[in-house]
Each structure stands twice: as C-alpha cells, then as structure tokens.
Write an enzyme that holds these catalytic residues in place. Sequence first.
Site, PDB file in Angstrom:
ATOM      1  N   HIS A  26      53.460  -8.893  85.801  1.00  9.12           N
ATOM      2  CA  HIS A  26      54.631  -8.664  84.946  1.00  9.12           C
ATOM      3  C   HIS A  26      54.315  -7.670  83.827  1.00  9.12           C
ATOM      4  O   HIS A  26      53.183  -7.563  83.355  1.00  9.12           O
ATOM      5  CB  HIS A  26      55.246  -9.970  84.417  1.00  9.12           C
ATOM      6  CG  HIS A  26      54.504 -10.714  83.363  1.00  9.12           C
ATOM      7  ND1 HIS A  26      54.428 -12.093  83.359  1.00  9.12           N
ATOM      8  CD2 HIS A  26      53.839 -10.315  82.257  1.00  9.12           C
ATOM      9  CE1 HIS A  26      53.749 -12.485  82.298  1.00  9.12           C
ATOM     10  NE2 HIS A  26      53.374 -11.431  81.614  1.00  9.12           N
ATOM     11  N   GLU A  30      59.270 -10.632  85.574  1.00 11.98           N
ATOM     12  CA  GLU A  30      58.476 -11.379  86.549  1.00 11.98           C
ATOM     13  C   GLU A  30      58.621 -10.760  87.943  1.00 11.98           C
ATOM     14  O   GLU A  30      59.558  -9.991  88.202  1.00 11.98           O
ATOM     15  CB  GLU A  30      58.945 -12.840  86.567  1.00 11.98           C
ATOM     16  CG  GLU A  30      58.784 -13.572  85.232  1.00 11.98           C
ATOM     17  CD  GLU A  30      57.341 -13.985  84.911  1.00 11.98           C
ATOM     18  OE1 GLU A  30      56.401 -13.272  85.304  1.00 11.98           O
ATOM     19  OE2 GLU A  30      57.180 -15.022  84.242  1.00 11.98           O
ATOM     20  N   ASP A  64      59.730  -7.974  74.249  1.00  9.13           N
ATOM     21  CA  ASP A  64      60.284  -9.267  74.660  1.00  9.13           C
ATOM     22  C   ASP A  64      60.229 -10.288  73.528  1.00  9.13           C
ATOM     23  O   ASP A  64      59.611 -10.049  72.483  1.00  9.13           O
ATOM     24  CB  ASP A  64      59.555  -9.790  75.917  1.00  9.13           C
ATOM     25  CG  ASP A  64      58.038  -9.622  75.839  1.00  9.13           C
ATOM     26  OD1 ASP A  64      57.503  -9.464  74.729  1.00  9.13           O
ATOM     27  OD2 ASP A  64      57.394  -9.655  76.904  1.00  9.13           O
ATOM     28  N   ASN A 123      50.313 -11.904  87.109  1.00  7.95           N
ATOM     29  CA  ASN A 123      51.197 -11.776  88.287  1.00  7.95           C
ATOM     30  C   ASN A 123      51.851 -10.385  88.350  1.00  7.95           C
ATOM     31  O   ASN A 123      52.748 -10.166  89.149  1.00  7.95           O
ATOM     32  CB  ASN A 123      52.277 -12.865  88.269  1.00  7.95           C
ATOM     33  CG  ASN A 123      53.193 -12.769  87.051  1.00  7.95           C
ATOM     34  OD1 ASN A 123      53.077 -11.835  86.250  1.00  7.95           O
ATOM     35  ND2 ASN A 123      54.101 -13.721  86.921  1.00  7.95           N
TER      36      ASN A 123
HETATM   37  C1  GLP Z   1      52.729 -11.934  78.025  1.00 11.55           C
HETATM   38  C2  GLP Z   1      53.682 -10.888  77.432  1.00 11.55           C
HETATM   39  C3  GLP Z   1      53.366  -9.541  77.982  1.00 11.55           C
HETATM   40  C4  GLP Z   1      51.863  -9.386  77.949  1.00 11.55           C
HETATM   41  C5  GLP Z   1      51.268 -10.240  79.014  1.00 11.55           C
HETATM   42  C6  GLP Z   1      49.763 -10.339  78.967  1.00 11.55           C
HETATM   43  O1  GLP Z   1      53.360 -12.993  78.593  1.00 11.55           O
HETATM   44  N1  GLP Z   1      55.072 -11.129  77.622  1.00 11.55           N
HETATM   45  O2  GLP Z   1      54.032  -8.530  77.255  1.00 11.55           O
HETATM   46  O3  GLP Z   1      51.501  -8.064  78.197  1.00 11.55           O
HETATM   47  O4  GLP Z   1      51.903 -11.487  79.069  1.00 11.55           O
HETATM   48  O5  GLP Z   1      49.340 -11.134  77.908  1.00 11.55           O
HETATM   49  P1  GLP Z   1      47.836 -11.221  77.450  1.00 11.55           P
HETATM   50  O6  GLP Z   1      47.532  -9.937  76.781  1.00 11.55           O
HETATM   51  O7  GLP Z   1      47.782 -12.385  76.490  1.00 11.55           O
HETATM   52  O8  GLP Z   1      47.011 -11.422  78.655  1.00 11.55           O
END
Ligand code: GLP
Length: 234
Positions: A130, A135, A62, A128
Amino acid sequence: MRLERFASKEDLYARAVDIIVNAKNEGATTFGLATGGTMEPLYAEICETNIDFTNCISFNLDEYVGLSAKHEQSYAFYMYKHLFHHKPFEKSYLPNGIADNPTEEAARYESLLQQHSLDFQLLGIGQNGHIGFNEPGTSFDSLTHLVTLEESTRQANARFFDSIDEVPTQAFTMGIQSIMRAKSILLIAVGEDKRDVLERVLASKFTEEIPASILMKHPNVTILTDLQKGENVQ
Ligand code: GLP
C-alpha cells in the site's frame, strides 16, 4: 525510476534530506507528506537543518477515521510532533478524521489537492504494497476516498497503539491517481520487512494487487532503500 541503495540508514536519510532540500531549491512549494515509522528519522533530520517551509503548503497522504487531531495516534498529531512543531508550513492540510460526512470530506480533500498541484510527494510503503492507505485492489484511477483497512495493516500499525483493538478500522487516503499527479515522488523502503514488497514493486508487473507497482510508470520517481542487491532484490 531511480533506485539508490545505502549501506547505512544514516546515509539513506541524509540523501533523502538532500533530495527534499534540492526539490525546494528548484522551486517546489507544495509537498505531499507521509507518516509511519519510516519517516520519523527523516523528519528528525529535517528538523536539524535550516530548511524553511514557511512559504510552502503540505498535504498529508492519509488520516485515521475516528481520531481527532488531538489524539496521539492521529496523523495530525504525528505531523505536529515530528515536523510541524519545529518546521511549520504556511498551510498544512490533512483529512479530518472526525468529519461528520466521510463522503463529503473525501471530496473536499480531493478538491483542495486539485487546486494545489503537488510538486513533491514523499511515500513509505506498506508490507502489502500500500501507498498512503491504498490497500491491494484499489483502482489505479482512485481519488481521495474512505478505506477499510486490511487486518494486516491494522496489525502492522498496532505497535503504535496500546492494543490492536484501538487501531481504527477505517481511514481517509489520497487515491492512487491523486498521488501519481505529483511532479516528483520519493519512496523510502527501509528494513527487512519491506524486502518482499520492494522486490514485487521492482518486478514492474503493474497490478492493482500491488498499489505501489504503479510508481514504475511515473516519470520522476526515486526509491531509497537500505536493502542490498543480491539478497533477492534486483
Ligand atoms: C502506514 C501509512 C503509510 C506508510 C506505511 C508504512 O500504514 N498509512 O503511509 O507509508 O503504512 O509505515 P511504516 O513506515 O511504519 O512501515
């Protein structure tokens, strides 16, 4: 699905590195990569190894809309800083966050993904549920697309920005179907704030309200966590 629990984050990340090295040794050349706080220690560990990705291709999950690759909070910048600077790939693809035409950009990225099937996909998970930026409510059939980020996602990611107002409201993400096409998937869930969502995923109730729940249907998925059994996680 294989679930592996670790008492220490050190052991967990060492295992994650092993899985990636093994995948590469077994012939994987196309890697789907992830960002977020979860991946920083992993990339730091990978940079300490002698693994060579120069004959491999990477695709990131992403990218924020509105941030150029030079912006310090763009995922392009993150990848350069944490991995590509030390471990370059033959070619690395990310969605272009400043593309003029978002619909065309999503189609372009999906088309690239379909030309190079993913051998391996690395995933974190949002509180959540994702994966990537898919989402809750995203179709399990989705391909790469433009998303409007949930307020809770923006808040969770605000820690990387000076203020919440600077967190983009939209992003490009691979779709759920794009992710599920990968031959093998490694998901890492670390820390107390992932406990509830991991429990919901492991409950194996397939619902688009928990995007990661689809992973239980994938034939080759491994989940690594530092959350221990008996603390509400099965
Ligand atoms: C982000 C990214 C995801 C990631 C997730 C968890 O928003 N888009 O690809 O896996 O949320 O992030 P974190 O590892 O900082 O908890």
